[in-house]
Every structure is written in C-alpha cells, then in structure tokens.
Design an enzyme around this catalytic site. Structure first.
Site, PDB file in Angstrom:
ATOM      1  N   ASP A 175       0.795  -1.232   0.000  1.00 43.59           N
ATOM      2  CA  ASP A 175       0.000   0.000   0.000  1.00 43.59           C
ATOM      3  C   ASP A 175       0.829   1.284   0.000  1.00 43.59           C
ATOM      4  O   ASP A 175       0.269   2.383  -0.146  1.00 43.59           O
ATOM      5  CB  ASP A 175      -0.980   0.001   1.189  1.00 43.59           C
ATOM      6  CG  ASP A 175      -0.290  -0.161   2.552  1.00 43.59           C
ATOM      7  OD1 ASP A 175       0.869   0.249   2.708  1.00 43.59           O
ATOM      8  OD2 ASP A 175      -0.942  -0.707   3.479  1.00 43.59           O
ATOM      9  N   ASN A 179       0.911  -7.516  17.915  1.00 42.48           N
ATOM     10  CA  ASN A 179      -0.270  -8.054  17.226  1.00 42.48           C
ATOM     11  C   ASN A 179      -1.340  -8.284  18.299  1.00 42.48           C
ATOM     12  O   ASN A 179      -1.026  -8.811  19.364  1.00 42.48           O
ATOM     13  CB  ASN A 179       0.107  -9.391  16.552  1.00 42.48           C
ATOM     14  CG  ASN A 179      -0.903  -9.816  15.494  1.00 42.48           C
ATOM     15  OD1 ASN A 179      -2.097  -9.813  15.732  1.00 42.48           O
ATOM     16  ND2 ASN A 179      -0.398 -10.193  14.329  1.00 42.48           N
ATOM     17  N   HIS A 216       6.756  -7.473  -1.307  1.00 46.67           N
ATOM     18  CA  HIS A 216       5.692  -7.970  -2.191  1.00 46.67           C
ATOM     19  C   HIS A 216       5.274  -6.941  -3.237  1.00 46.67           C
ATOM     20  O   HIS A 216       4.189  -7.037  -3.795  1.00 46.67           O
ATOM     21  CB  HIS A 216       4.488  -8.421  -1.369  1.00 46.67           C
ATOM     22  CG  HIS A 216       4.764  -9.623  -0.512  1.00 46.67           C
ATOM     23  ND1 HIS A 216       3.974 -10.000   0.546  1.00 46.67           N
ATOM     24  CD2 HIS A 216       5.758 -10.543  -0.589  1.00 46.67           C
ATOM     25  CE1 HIS A 216       4.466 -11.103   1.102  1.00 46.67           C
ATOM     26  NE2 HIS A 216       5.556 -11.441   0.444  1.00 46.67           N
ATOM     27  N   ALA A 228      -1.215  -2.009  16.590  1.00 44.59           N
ATOM     28  CA  ALA A 228       0.104  -1.392  16.367  1.00 44.59           C
ATOM     29  C   ALA A 228       0.065   0.120  16.556  1.00 44.59           C
ATOM     30  O   ALA A 228       1.030   0.716  17.030  1.00 44.59           O
ATOM     31  CB  ALA A 228       0.599  -1.742  14.958  1.00 44.59           C
ATOM     32  N   THR A 284       1.535  -8.960  11.314  1.00 39.08           N
ATOM     33  CA  THR A 284       1.534  -9.989  10.274  1.00 39.08           C
ATOM     34  C   THR A 284       1.084 -11.321  10.849  1.00 39.08           C
ATOM     35  O   THR A 284       1.416 -11.658  11.986  1.00 39.08           O
ATOM     36  CB  THR A 284       2.916 -10.130   9.585  1.00 39.08           C
ATOM     37  OG1 THR A 284       2.836 -11.193   8.610  1.00 39.08           O
ATOM     38  CG2 THR A 284       4.041 -10.418  10.556  1.00 39.08           C
TER      39      THR A 284
HETATM   40  C1  BJW Z   1      -3.099  -6.148  13.616  1.00 36.90           C
HETATM   41  C2  BJW Z   1      -4.011  -5.140  13.677  1.00 36.90           C
HETATM   42  C3  BJW Z   1      -3.554  -3.973  14.261  1.00 36.90           C
HETATM   43  C4  BJW Z   1      -5.016  -6.737  12.738  1.00 36.90           C
HETATM   44  N1  BJW Z   1      -2.303  -3.901  14.715  1.00 36.90           N
HETATM   45  N2  BJW Z   1      -1.859  -6.065  14.080  1.00 36.90           N
HETATM   46  C5  BJW Z   1       7.218 -22.562   2.653  1.00 36.90           C
HETATM   47  C6  BJW Z   1       6.237 -23.296   3.277  1.00 36.90           C
HETATM   48  C7  BJW Z   1       4.928 -23.329   2.779  1.00 36.90           C
HETATM   49  C8  BJW Z   1       4.589 -22.618   1.628  1.00 36.90           C
HETATM   50  C9  BJW Z   1       5.555 -21.877   0.996  1.00 36.90           C
HETATM   51  C10 BJW Z   1       6.848 -21.867   1.509  1.00 36.90           C
HETATM   52  N3  BJW Z   1       7.592 -21.058   0.711  1.00 36.90           N
HETATM   53  C11 BJW Z   1       6.792 -20.574  -0.263  1.00 36.90           C
HETATM   54  C12 BJW Z   1       5.555 -21.059  -0.120  1.00 36.90           C
HETATM   55  C13 BJW Z   1       4.383 -20.774  -0.992  1.00 36.90           C
HETATM   56  C14 BJW Z   1       3.761 -19.435  -0.727  1.00 36.90           C
HETATM   57  C15 BJW Z   1       3.266 -19.386   0.703  1.00 36.90           C
HETATM   58  O1  BJW Z   1       3.842 -18.803   1.581  1.00 36.90           O
HETATM   59  N4  BJW Z   1       2.125 -19.983   0.946  1.00 36.90           N
HETATM   60  C16 BJW Z   1       1.523 -19.975   2.272  1.00 36.90           C
HETATM   61  C17 BJW Z   1       0.110 -19.437   2.206  1.00 36.90           C
HETATM   62  C18 BJW Z   1       1.634 -21.349   2.883  1.00 36.90           C
HETATM   63  N5  BJW Z   1       4.691 -18.341  -0.990  1.00 36.90           N
HETATM   64  C19 BJW Z   1       4.863 -17.854  -2.209  1.00 36.90           C
HETATM   65  O2  BJW Z   1       4.262 -18.321  -3.179  1.00 36.90           O
HETATM   66  C20 BJW Z   1       5.853 -16.723  -2.389  1.00 36.90           C
HETATM   67  N6  BJW Z   1       6.702 -16.992  -3.482  1.00 36.90           N
HETATM   68  C21 BJW Z   1       7.642 -17.924  -3.436  1.00 36.90           C
HETATM   69  O3  BJW Z   1       7.922 -18.557  -2.453  1.00 36.90           O
HETATM   70  O4  BJW Z   1       8.279 -18.105  -4.629  1.00 36.90           O
HETATM   71  C22 BJW Z   1       9.237 -19.157  -4.769  1.00 36.90           C
HETATM   72  C23 BJW Z   1       9.750 -19.121  -6.178  1.00 36.90           C
HETATM   73  C24 BJW Z   1      11.120 -19.106  -6.409  1.00 36.90           C
HETATM   74  C25 BJW Z   1      11.605 -19.070  -7.718  1.00 36.90           C
HETATM   75  C26 BJW Z   1      10.715 -19.067  -8.791  1.00 36.90           C
HETATM   76  C27 BJW Z   1       9.349 -19.080  -8.577  1.00 36.90           C
HETATM   77  C28 BJW Z   1       8.867 -19.112  -7.259  1.00 36.90           C
HETATM   78  C29 BJW Z   1       5.134 -15.420  -2.759  1.00 36.90           C
HETATM   79  C30 BJW Z   1       4.258 -14.906  -1.697  1.00 36.90           C
HETATM   80  C31 BJW Z   1       3.525 -13.655  -2.202  1.00 36.90           C
HETATM   81  C32 BJW Z   1       2.485 -13.174  -1.237  1.00 36.90           C
HETATM   82  N7  BJW Z   1       1.691 -12.199  -1.889  1.00 36.90           N
HETATM   83  C33 BJW Z   1       0.595 -11.570  -1.153  1.00 36.90           C
HETATM   84  C34 BJW Z   1      -0.257 -10.738  -2.161  1.00 36.90           C
HETATM   85  C35 BJW Z   1       0.449  -9.451  -2.550  1.00 36.90           C
HETATM   86  C36 BJW Z   1      -0.379  -8.636  -3.456  1.00 36.90           C
HETATM   87  C37 BJW Z   1      -1.691  -8.223  -2.838  1.00 36.90           C
HETATM   88  O5  BJW Z   1      -1.723  -7.565  -1.780  1.00 36.90           O
HETATM   89  O6  BJW Z   1      -2.717  -8.543  -3.431  1.00 36.90           O
HETATM   90  O7  BJW Z   1       1.087 -10.723  -0.107  1.00 36.90           O
HETATM   91  S1  BJW Z   1      -0.410 -12.747  -0.262  1.00 36.90           S
HETATM   92  C38 BJW Z   1      -0.749 -11.691   1.119  1.00 36.90           C
HETATM   93  O8  BJW Z   1      -0.199 -12.260   2.330  1.00 36.90           O
HETATM   94  C39 BJW Z   1       0.030 -10.404   0.853  1.00 36.90           C
HETATM   95  C40 BJW Z   1       0.591 -10.113   2.208  1.00 36.90           C
HETATM   96  O9  BJW Z   1       1.726  -9.270   2.085  1.00 36.90           O
HETATM   97  C41 BJW Z   1       0.911 -11.476   2.751  1.00 36.90           C
HETATM   98  C42 BJW Z   1       1.056 -11.543   4.239  1.00 36.90           C
HETATM   99  O10 BJW Z   1      -0.138 -11.221   4.871  1.00 36.90           O
HETATM  100  P1  BJW Z   1      -0.077 -10.377   6.214  1.00 36.90           P
HETATM  101  O11 BJW Z   1       0.516  -9.053   5.955  1.00 36.90           O
HETATM  102  O12 BJW Z   1       0.538 -11.186   7.279  1.00 36.90           O
HETATM  103  O13 BJW Z   1      -1.634 -10.098   6.495  1.00 36.90           O
HETATM  104  P2  BJW Z   1      -2.729 -11.023   7.174  1.00 36.90           P
HETATM  105  O14 BJW Z   1      -4.044 -10.472   6.760  1.00 36.90           O
HETATM  106  O15 BJW Z   1      -2.467 -12.433   6.928  1.00 36.90           O
HETATM  107  O16 BJW Z   1      -2.532 -10.795   8.740  1.00 36.90           O
HETATM  108  C43 BJW Z   1      -2.822  -9.574   9.352  1.00 36.90           C
HETATM  109  C44 BJW Z   1      -2.371  -9.641  10.807  1.00 36.90           C
HETATM  110  O17 BJW Z   1      -2.544  -8.364  11.377  1.00 36.90           O
HETATM  111  C45 BJW Z   1      -3.179 -10.622  11.675  1.00 36.90           C
HETATM  112  O18 BJW Z   1      -2.266 -11.425  12.424  1.00 36.90           O
HETATM  113  C46 BJW Z   1      -3.986  -9.725  12.603  1.00 36.90           C
HETATM  114  O19 BJW Z   1      -4.157 -10.272  13.909  1.00 36.90           O
HETATM  115  C47 BJW Z   1      -3.079  -8.529  12.667  1.00 36.90           C
HETATM  116  N8  BJW Z   1      -3.756  -7.269  12.964  1.00 36.90           N
HETATM  117  N9  BJW Z   1      -5.195  -5.618  13.091  1.00 36.90           N
HETATM  118  C48 BJW Z   1      -1.494  -5.011  14.600  1.00 36.90           C
HETATM  119  N10 BJW Z   1      -4.385  -2.915  14.371  1.00 36.90           N
END
Ligand code: BJW
Ligand code: ZN
Length: 244
Positions: free
Chosen positions: A107, A214, A122, A232, A189
């Site tokens: 963002d 968190n 990302h 936060a 996160t």
């Molecule tokens: C508060 C609050 C307040 C509320 N104060 N807190 C190892 C193991 C298993 C799987 C994998 C692995 N390695 C890779 C993978 C696959 C995959 C993955 O991780 N999958 C999992 C789901 C299991 N990863 C990938 O595919 C990554 N790529 C990769 O590994 O490539 C390898 C490769 C190498 C060479 C060639 C080809 C490939 C890429 C990951 C990309 C993630 N993209 C996204 C979308 C971005 C665009 C968009 O926004 O649309 O990124 S997904 C989404 O999740 C976004 C976020 O950045 C990301 C993380 O989410 P985040 O920020 O943690 O948000 P939330 O909503 O989950 O949590 C919010 C938190 O805030 C909560 O805990 C609340 O409690 C808290 N909260 N209010 C403080 N006021």
C-alpha cells in the site's frame, strides 16, 4: 488510555540496541482503514478469497476481475492516510544507527508516512507492469480492463503473487537485516506467508530478541521473547514514548 504492560527488560534491550529490524504486515495499515489480507471481505468482494485472486492463474483465468480488484484497492489506499503505527516507525528509525524496515504491504503507506529505504517484499500496488515481462509502465489507459502494454500483453499490478519469486534484492536485504539485528520486530503480520515468515526465524537463530506486536497470537508467537498484544497504532507510540 489503554494500558499496556511494557517489560523493563524490553525497554532496556531497546535502549542498548544499535541494530534493529522491523517486519510489517497488513495489520500495520488496519487502523488506516485498509482491510487486512485475511479479513473477511465486504461488499462487492465478499464472495472472493484474496488467496485465490492473488495468483497468476487467477489473472490468466479472469484478468478483468483481478484488475478490478486491484483498481479498487488502489483507489481505497489513495483515499486513506498513514496512521500512528506508520509514524512511530518513522520515529523509531531515527533512534538506531542501523535500522531496516521490511514490509509485506503493497500500500505504500510507510513511504507516505516518511520512512526511507523501505524494503518492499511484495511490490507496490501503485506500480503496473507488463504480464509478459516488458517491465514497469508509467501510464495506462483505464478504459480497457485490463489495459494493454505496447507489446499487446495485458498489464498487471507490480505485486508478488503466490508462486512468484520475491524481488531478489529486497529479500536479500531483508535476510541480511534479520541476520544482523539485535532486536527484530514482527508487527501486524499473520506469519503465514513465506519467505517473509522465515525472517523472524532467521533473526532468532542469529541471536536476536524477537518482539511481536499483534492483538492476536500467530505462528510466530513462540519465537517472540515479548508479545505486545494490542493494535500497532497504540502499542508502537506507547513503546516509543516509554523509551523517552
Ligand atoms: C493487527 C491489527 C492492528 C489486525 N495492529 N496487528 C514454505 C512453506 C509453505 C509454503 C511456501 C513456503 N515457501 C513458499 C511457499 C508458498 C507461498 C506461501 O507462503 N504460501 C503460504 C500461504 C503457505 N509463498 C509464495 O508463493 C511466495 N513466493 C515464493 O515462495 O516463490 C518461490 C519461487 C522461487 C523461484 C521461482 C518461482 C517461485 C510469494 C508470496 C507472495 C504473497 N503475496 C501476497 C499478495 C500481494 C499482493 C496483494 O496484496 O494482493 O502478499 S499474499 C498476502 O499475504 C500479501 C501479504 O503481504 C501477505 C502476508 O499477509 P499479512 O501481511 O501477514 O496479512 P494477514 O491479513 O495475513 O494478517 C494480518 C495480521 O494483522 C493478523 O495477524 C492480525 O491479527 C493482525 N492485525 N489488526 C497489529 N491494528
Ligand atoms: Zn509488454
């Protein structure tokens, strides 16, 4: 005012530290009005799972749908302001000779708050690039959904979808900062997405004290020596104030 127990040992560690790294996620922007990634969606998008929209496969299947989703999010982000958490991180940077802010957020709110050298793991919603790899474009014609690159391929947001590699320089800088840090913060996160979720583990393995900010526990909580349970935008300004 909400009270928050701040352990003197944490304050002491933060006063002594010179190398600090922070990983942020969607929770840091929640108080600005940006929905977190795993929040239930509302309105038009209530029936869509973000995990299913943020993939190259989804874009190939229905590029207009995915483009519209990002266009709406871009408009929403443009209409909100950075919050107290973003500003606290700007202030925190000034305390440490070696400070790295790593974000998973697309963002741009850390940059708008005034943070410098933000490591964007990302990508950024505001940028658009060619689906076929011509690169980032400066302007596009919104009359088409999705708009097209000069080469004829569809344009897409310059963000990292599931299954795509993270920008090499960004992940390298983030891992290096995690290895160097004396204190590593994980803020707003869910710790479910890799390789970002690996960073607190790297830091901990290298000897850093890990702090989680968190309201809820996450899979990263067991790594954290201190868990500051609250929003936060409340916790970080309180912490900064307590440091003096
Ligand atoms: C508060 C609050 C307040 C509320 N104060 N807190 C190892 C193991 C298993 C799987 C994998 C692995 N390695 C890779 C993978 C696959 C995959 C993955 O991780 N999958 C999992 C789901 C299991 N990863 C990938 O595919 C990554 N790529 C990769 O590994 O490539 C390898 C490769 C190498 C060479 C060639 C080809 C490939 C890429 C990951 C990309 C993630 N993209 C996204 C979308 C971005 C665009 C968009 O926004 O649309 O990124 S997904 C989404 O999740 C976004 C976020 O950045 C990301 C993380 O989410 P985040 O920020 O943690 O948000 P939330 O909503 O989950 O949590 C919010 C938190 O805030 C909560 O805990 C609340 O409690 C808290 N909260 N209010 C403080 N006021
Ligand atoms: Zn192109």
């Amino acid at each position: 005012m909400q009270t928050l127990e701040l352990d003197p040992a944490l304050l002491d560690a933060l006063r002594r530290a010179t190398r600090v790294a922070v990983l942020t996620g969607a929770g840091v922007s929640a108080e600005s009005g940006v929905p977190t990634f795993r929040d239930a969606l509302t309105g038009l998008w209530a029936t869509f799972d973000p995990q299913r929209l943020a993939t190259p496969e989804a874009f190939l299947r229905d590029p207009a749908l995915v483009w519209r989703w990002y266009a709406e999010r871009r408009a929403r982000v443009a209409a909100v302001q950075p919050n107290a958490a973003h500003f606290a991180l700007v202030a925190m940077a000034t305390r440490y000779a070696d400070f790295t802010l790593v974000t998973q957020n697309v963002d741009g709110l850390h940059l708008r708050a005034g943070s410098r050298d933000v490591v964007e793991l990302h990508g950024n919603l505001a940028r658009v690039k060619c689906f076929d790899g011509c690169g980032v474009v400066d302007a596009w014609d919104e009359r088409e959904t999705p708009p097209r690159c000069r080469c004829g391929a569809p344009l897409r947001p310059d963000v990292v979808w599931f299954g795509e590699p993270l920008p090499a320089e960004a992940i390298a800088r983030a891992q290096q900062a995690a290895r160097r840090a004396e204190v590593f913060f994980s803020v707003g996160t869910s710790g479910e997405v890799f390789p970002a979720a690996e960073l607190p583990r790297i830091a901990r393995a290298a000897g850093a004290l890990v702090v989680e900010v968190n309201p809820d526990a996450t899979p990263l909580s067991p790594l954290a020596r201190f868990a500051l349970r609250g929003p936060a935008g409340v916790v970080l300004p309180r912490l900064l104030a307590a440091l003096g």
